[in-house]
Design an enzyme around this catalytic site. Structure first.
Site: not given
Ligand code: EPZ
Length: 427
Positions: A22-23, A99, A123, A128-132, A313, A335, A405
């Protein structure tokens, strides 16, 4: 809403076909926006999120066609073609439900020099911000404005310049957006402390097949030389390492013996090490990975981390497995800030779990009792299924749309290895 009903106690025995990831699929699909030529993805899993992403691509002007497949086949072949974009807007009503829609931001910026994408909001597992994502795209030359719940991004002169960005925190999605933006930039880019998940490797390999120039694939430093255009390609989605790990936990808790067909050991070393720590027999076979268990699981101590560490995950699924294990297991979720939603539901089945902030202690009990439980998020739902497979009596898992999903035809795959499980459609 559908319900899944499990009568526990069956040992799982046999072969489980592992679907496309999926991912990986959710970051490969937006690559179709980067070229006007067709991108064909093979081994695409039949999942609600994949369908949802296809609808989003259609809204942007990307045509998607699914090749016919026999009902018994897992996975599908989809060809996506964005001859011309008809929109660069990803609306709130789509993004709030999925998302991963945020992953059209980088490609739209790269292809059209502009993008308007709704902020995804939080969620169940965290805010889960998107600042990065935004900081990385700014480093590549984007101008970002936040207005009434939307990200408005643009590339001065219509094309990103490329640049250098060091991620302060490893982020899978932000790395994916940055890579997809950088491949068409007018210059080179360096991404440091980039995420190294196998799904990122899959993305980079697909982009290279489309003509992108990326060095350092699989490492934390990605060097990308922007090109003027990308061409179409045919690419096979990697096997789902999280689905495979989930079924491995089901095999252990039911003291079964399963072969995960299509799973790649090299992509799930931390998961396999954790299974061995629990006392399971884990061996590579020609077709995938065999996981077998006799007796109750040994206690494990697991702390989630970015790849190649133990995947967040996989946390809920291992926790379910540990509920019938010996002694006390310790989990630390580093995480996400709220990824223990499965605990109160597991407690309804008689599990002994003590959550203290980011950590949880699971004390093995002699038996679990089936009960009606509620799915809250994708991986939490799977932990309830895993516990239900070993519980005495009947477990009813509600709100199974969470499961749909991320797990393709879950009840069929489990029925085929002896589980007493069925889906009750509530109309
Ligand atoms: C991906 O989510 C996966 N989803 C998630 O899988 C997975 O848990 C996660 O990576 C970690 O491996 C998909 O690939 C669709 P991150 P993502 O950005 O990209 C923080 C599942 O069950 N962060 O690596 O959203 C965030 O809050 C799903 O299949 C910021 O602070 O995860 C988290 O604490 C759930 N700012 C950490 O980083 C940002 O701009 C890691 O998040 C982005 C993230």
């Amino acid at each position: 809403m559908d319900q899944i009903v499990i009568r526990g106690g069956q040992r799982l025995k046999g072969r489980i076909p592992i679907s496309g990831a999926k991912n990986a699929a959710l970051t490969l699909l937006p690559c179709a926006l980067l070229t006007d030529e067709p991108l064909t993805l093979r081994n695409l899993p039949r999942l609600a999120d994949v369908d949802g992403f296809g609808h989003l691509l259609n809204q942007l002007g990307c045509s998607t066609t699914i090749e016919g497949s026999r009902p018994e086949d897992f996975g599908r072949v989809m060809t996506a073609r964005t001859t011309t974009l008809t929109s660069t807007v990803a609306p709130y009503d789509i993004v709030r439900k999925m998302r991963a829609s945020i992953l059209v931001l980088g490609p739209l910026l790269a292809r059209a020099g502009e993008a308007t994408v709704s902020l995804p909001g939080g969620c169940a597992i965290g805010n889960r911000p998107i600042d990065l994502h935004l900081k990385a795209l700014e480093a590549l030359g984007a101008e970002i404005e936040l207005a009434s719940g939307y990200v408005k991004a643009s590339a001065p002169g219509g094309r990103l310049s490329g640049g250098k960005f060091t991620f302060p925190v490893v982020s899978v999605g932000a790395t994916e957006n940055a890579v997809m933006a950088a491949v068409l930039a007018n210059g080179s880019s360096i991404l440091e402390n980039a995420a190294r998940e196998p799904e990122i490797v899959d993305l980079c390999n697909c982009l290279v097949a489309m003509g992108a120039q990326i060095d350092g694939i699989g490492t934390e430093t990605l060097t990308i030389e922007g090109v003027d255009r990308l061409h179409g390609a045919t690419y096979r989605v990697m096997a789902d390492r999280i689905e495979a790990g989930s079924y491995a936990c089901a095999a252990v808790i039911t003291q079964g013996d399963v072969e995960l067909v299509g799973a790649k050991a090299s992509e799930m070393e931390a998961t396999l090490a954790a299974l061995r720590e629990a006392g399971a027999t884990v061996e590579e076979t020609k077709a995938g990975i065999r996981v077998a268990m006799d007796g109750r699981a040994e206690p494990v101590t697991l702390s989630t981390a970015p790849y190649p560490g133990f995947a967040t995950d996989m946390q809920a699924q291992f926790m379910a497995m540990a509920t019938l294990g010996k002694g006390a297991s310790l989990f630390t979720e580093t995480i996400f800030e709220n990824r223990y939603m499965h605990v109160p539901e597991l407690a309804r089945m008689g599990c002994d779990i003590d959550v203290r902030g980011r950590s949880a202690v699971v004390r093995g009990v002699d038996s679990l009792v089936g009960a009606p439980v509620m799915a809250t998020d994708l991986r939490a739902s799977m932990s309830l299924i895993i516990a239900g497979l070993a519980a005495e009596g009947t477990t009813e898992v509600n709100r199974v749309y969470h499961l749909d999903r991320g797990y393709e035809r879950l009840e069929e795959k489990l029925q085929a290895v002896g589980a007493d499980i069925e889906r009750i459609s509530a109309g």
